[in-house]
Design an enzyme around this catalytic site. Structure first.
Site, PDB file in Angstrom:
ATOM      1  N   SER A   1       0.798  -1.234   0.000  1.00  0.00           N
ATOM      2  CA  SER A   1       0.000   0.000   0.000  1.00  0.00           C
ATOM      3  C   SER A   1       0.824   1.274   0.000  1.00  0.00           C
ATOM      4  O   SER A   1       0.259   2.361  -0.152  1.00  0.00           O
ATOM      5  CB  SER A   1      -0.959  -0.001   1.180  1.00  0.00           C
ATOM      6  OG  SER A   1      -1.932  -0.980   0.955  1.00  0.00           O
TER       7      SER A   1
ATOM      8  N   LYS B   1       0.120   3.371  -2.958  1.00  0.00           N
ATOM      9  CA  LYS B   1      -1.167   4.048  -3.199  1.00  0.00           C
ATOM     10  C   LYS B   1      -1.103   5.570  -3.337  1.00  0.00           C
ATOM     11  O   LYS B   1      -1.785   6.139  -4.191  1.00  0.00           O
ATOM     12  CB  LYS B   1      -2.167   3.659  -2.098  1.00  0.00           C
ATOM     13  CG  LYS B   1      -2.599   2.190  -2.152  1.00  0.00           C
ATOM     14  CD  LYS B   1      -3.441   1.830  -0.929  1.00  0.00           C
ATOM     15  CE  LYS B   1      -3.868   0.380  -0.920  1.00  0.00           C
ATOM     16  NZ  LYS B   1      -4.506   0.001   0.361  1.00  0.00           N
TER      17      LYS B   1
ATOM     18  N   TYR C   1      -3.904  -3.286  -9.809  1.00  0.00           N
ATOM     19  CA  TYR C   1      -3.746  -2.995  -8.383  1.00  0.00           C
ATOM     20  C   TYR C   1      -2.706  -3.935  -7.760  1.00  0.00           C
ATOM     21  O   TYR C   1      -1.785  -3.501  -7.064  1.00  0.00           O
ATOM     22  CB  TYR C   1      -5.116  -3.117  -7.690  1.00  0.00           C
ATOM     23  CG  TYR C   1      -5.042  -3.063  -6.189  1.00  0.00           C
ATOM     24  CD1 TYR C   1      -4.846  -1.856  -5.534  1.00  0.00           C
ATOM     25  CD2 TYR C   1      -5.135  -4.225  -5.419  1.00  0.00           C
ATOM     26  CE1 TYR C   1      -4.752  -1.810  -4.144  1.00  0.00           C
ATOM     27  CE2 TYR C   1      -5.044  -4.181  -4.040  1.00  0.00           C
ATOM     28  CZ  TYR C   1      -4.853  -2.973  -3.409  1.00  0.00           C
ATOM     29  OH  TYR C   1      -4.739  -2.923  -2.040  1.00  0.00           O
TER      30      TYR C   1
ATOM     31  N   TYR D   1      -4.331   4.231   7.959  1.00  0.00           N
ATOM     32  CA  TYR D   1      -5.622   3.555   8.169  1.00  0.00           C
ATOM     33  C   TYR D   1      -6.270   3.943   9.499  1.00  0.00           C
ATOM     34  O   TYR D   1      -6.315   5.123   9.832  1.00  0.00           O
ATOM     35  CB  TYR D   1      -5.441   2.025   8.087  1.00  0.00           C
ATOM     36  CG  TYR D   1      -4.768   1.525   6.847  1.00  0.00           C
ATOM     37  CD1 TYR D   1      -5.103   2.009   5.607  1.00  0.00           C
ATOM     38  CD2 TYR D   1      -3.779   0.546   6.908  1.00  0.00           C
ATOM     39  CE1 TYR D   1      -4.490   1.530   4.451  1.00  0.00           C
ATOM     40  CE2 TYR D   1      -3.167   0.054   5.762  1.00  0.00           C
ATOM     41  CZ  TYR D   1      -3.522   0.546   4.553  1.00  0.00           C
ATOM     42  OH  TYR D   1      -2.916   0.078   3.438  1.00  0.00           O
TER      43      TYR D   1
ATOM     44  N   VAL E   1       1.865  -3.566   3.890  1.00  0.00           N
ATOM     45  CA  VAL E   1       1.893  -4.776   4.724  1.00  0.00           C
ATOM     46  C   VAL E   1       3.151  -5.621   4.547  1.00  0.00           C
ATOM     47  O   VAL E   1       3.359  -6.587   5.277  1.00  0.00           O
ATOM     48  CB  VAL E   1       0.643  -5.681   4.525  1.00  0.00           C
ATOM     49  CG1 VAL E   1      -0.588  -5.064   5.143  1.00  0.00           C
ATOM     50  CG2 VAL E   1       0.441  -6.034   3.071  1.00  0.00           C
TER      51      VAL E   1
HETATM   52  N1  GLU Z   1      -1.878  -5.570  -1.466  1.00  0.00           N
HETATM   53  C1  GLU Z   1      -2.337  -5.434  -0.136  1.00  0.00           C
HETATM   54  C2  GLU Z   1      -3.822  -5.688  -0.047  1.00  0.00           C
HETATM   55  O1  GLU Z   1      -4.540  -5.353  -0.920  1.00  0.00           O
HETATM   56  C3  GLU Z   1      -1.994  -4.065   0.364  1.00  0.00           C
HETATM   57  C4  GLU Z   1      -2.406  -3.795   1.825  1.00  0.00           C
HETATM   58  C5  GLU Z   1      -1.438  -2.925   2.585  1.00  0.00           C
HETATM   59  O2  GLU Z   1      -0.250  -2.868   2.245  1.00  0.00           O
HETATM   60  O3  GLU Z   1      -1.864  -2.280   3.562  1.00  0.00           O
HETATM   61  O4  GLU Z   1      -4.321  -6.247   0.876  1.00  0.00           O
END
Ligand code: GLU
Length: 305
Positions: free
Chosen positions: A62, A65, A188, A240, A258
């Site tokens: 993420s 993003k 994605y 988050y 993550v």
């Molecule tokens: N590719 C992970 C997912 O969609 C990213 C989540 C993250 O890094 O917080 O769950």
């Protein structure tokens, strides 16, 4: 004390912390080495400091993003992007589906999975290869070098992403994305699988600190007019459902992945990146959070300080 010495001290101090666990819901990420720990700082003057496992690559997850959000703003403009994705913290987990059912049916923000999947649908071109090429070129402008994709992590996420697939179908149901659901999800997963090390990530963060211009290559990665939007949403939503606590204890726009990476931006000054795979229940690197809290306090980095 020099930045290099501060980083080395932090590395030594927090290497012994063993709290947290590698993400397991993407099976390939569960194989990460929990001892890996790298730190880097890149300044807007083009200096780069790092220590620990600073050349071990990881997938951005993420942490990709904010950059894809910037690309969507650049391609389609603020009005269109935010007709589909909001700017509010959701207060829910990163992969939550529940809030899509409420009110406007727009994802709350581009930093959570639902919003980022909607943003992926906005990276448009004639073919999948060209769509992927667009964001790879953007990552190259931010980092100053060509980055790869971990196809193993991509395949692993693609195979197991039942929750993200549900989100994408619900987004299609509410006309947030189009019919190319599988291709949007693949894009994605691909940008989540981009490989970087902490030095790359610190330079990418420094590019945001430097109004969108890579301070080392002097190349523009995103028009300066979009940087405030990216940083605002990182500040309010990037961590988050820990974003409030992060704002309170660190006080910087930041984004986690993550895989165990976190990057933070000190506008006009520097970009900071930490990588250490064990994460907490909300998806943030445990050592990474410790380092950011202490670094922010030691150097007085919080934006309200
Ligand atoms: N590719 C992970 C997912 O969609 C990213 C989540 C993250 O890094 O917080 O769950």
């Amino acid at each position: 004390m020099s930045i290099q010495a501060i980083l080395s001290d932090l590395h030594q101090k927090y290497q012994i912390y063993t709290d947290g666990q590698c993400a397991t819901y993407i099976p390939e990420l569960a194989k990460a080495n929990t001892n890996h720990f790298g730190l880097a700082v890149a300044t807007v003057d083009g200096e780069l400091f790092s220590c620990g496992d600073d050349d071990v690559t990881f997938t951005l997850q993420s942490a990709s993003k904010p950059f894809t959000y910037g690309l969507a703003l650049q391609n389609l403009g603020r009005e269109f992007v935010h007709s589909k994705v909001g700017v509010e913290p959701s207060g829910e987990a990163f992969n939550s589906i529940v809030e899509l059912e409420k009110s406007t049916h727009r994802p709350y923000n581009p930093m959570i999975n639902s919003g980022a999947i909607a943003i992926s649908s906005m990276i448009r071109a004639k073919s999948f290869g060209e769509r992927q090429g667009k964001f790879m070129e953007m990552f190259e402008n931010y980092s100053g070098r060509t980055l790869g994709i971990d196809e193993g992590v991509f395949a692993s996420e693609k195979k197991t992403a039942h929750r993200n697939r549900s989100i994408a179908h619900l987004l299609r149901h509410f006309n947030i994305i189009g019919d190319d659901i599988d291709e949007t999800l693949d894009l994605y997963f691909k940008h989540c699988s981009v490989l970087a090390d902490v030095k790359d990530l610190a330079v990418m963060a420094a590019t945001l600190a430097n109004k969108g211009v890579n301070p080392r290559t002097k190349r523009s990665a995103v028009p300066g007019q979009h940087v405030a939007d990216i940083l605002s949403l990182m500040f309010t939503c990037g961590m988050y459902d820990s974003s409030g606590e992060w704002a309170y204890t660190v006080g910087l726009p930041a984004k986690s992945g993550v895989s165990g990476c976190i990057f933070g931006v000190v506008p006009g000054s520097m970009g900071i990146a930490v990588f250490s795979p064990p994460i907490d229940g909300k998806g943030h690197s445990v050592r990474g959070q410790k380092v950011f809290q202490e670094l922010s306090k030691t150097l007085g980095l919080g934006i309200f300080k």
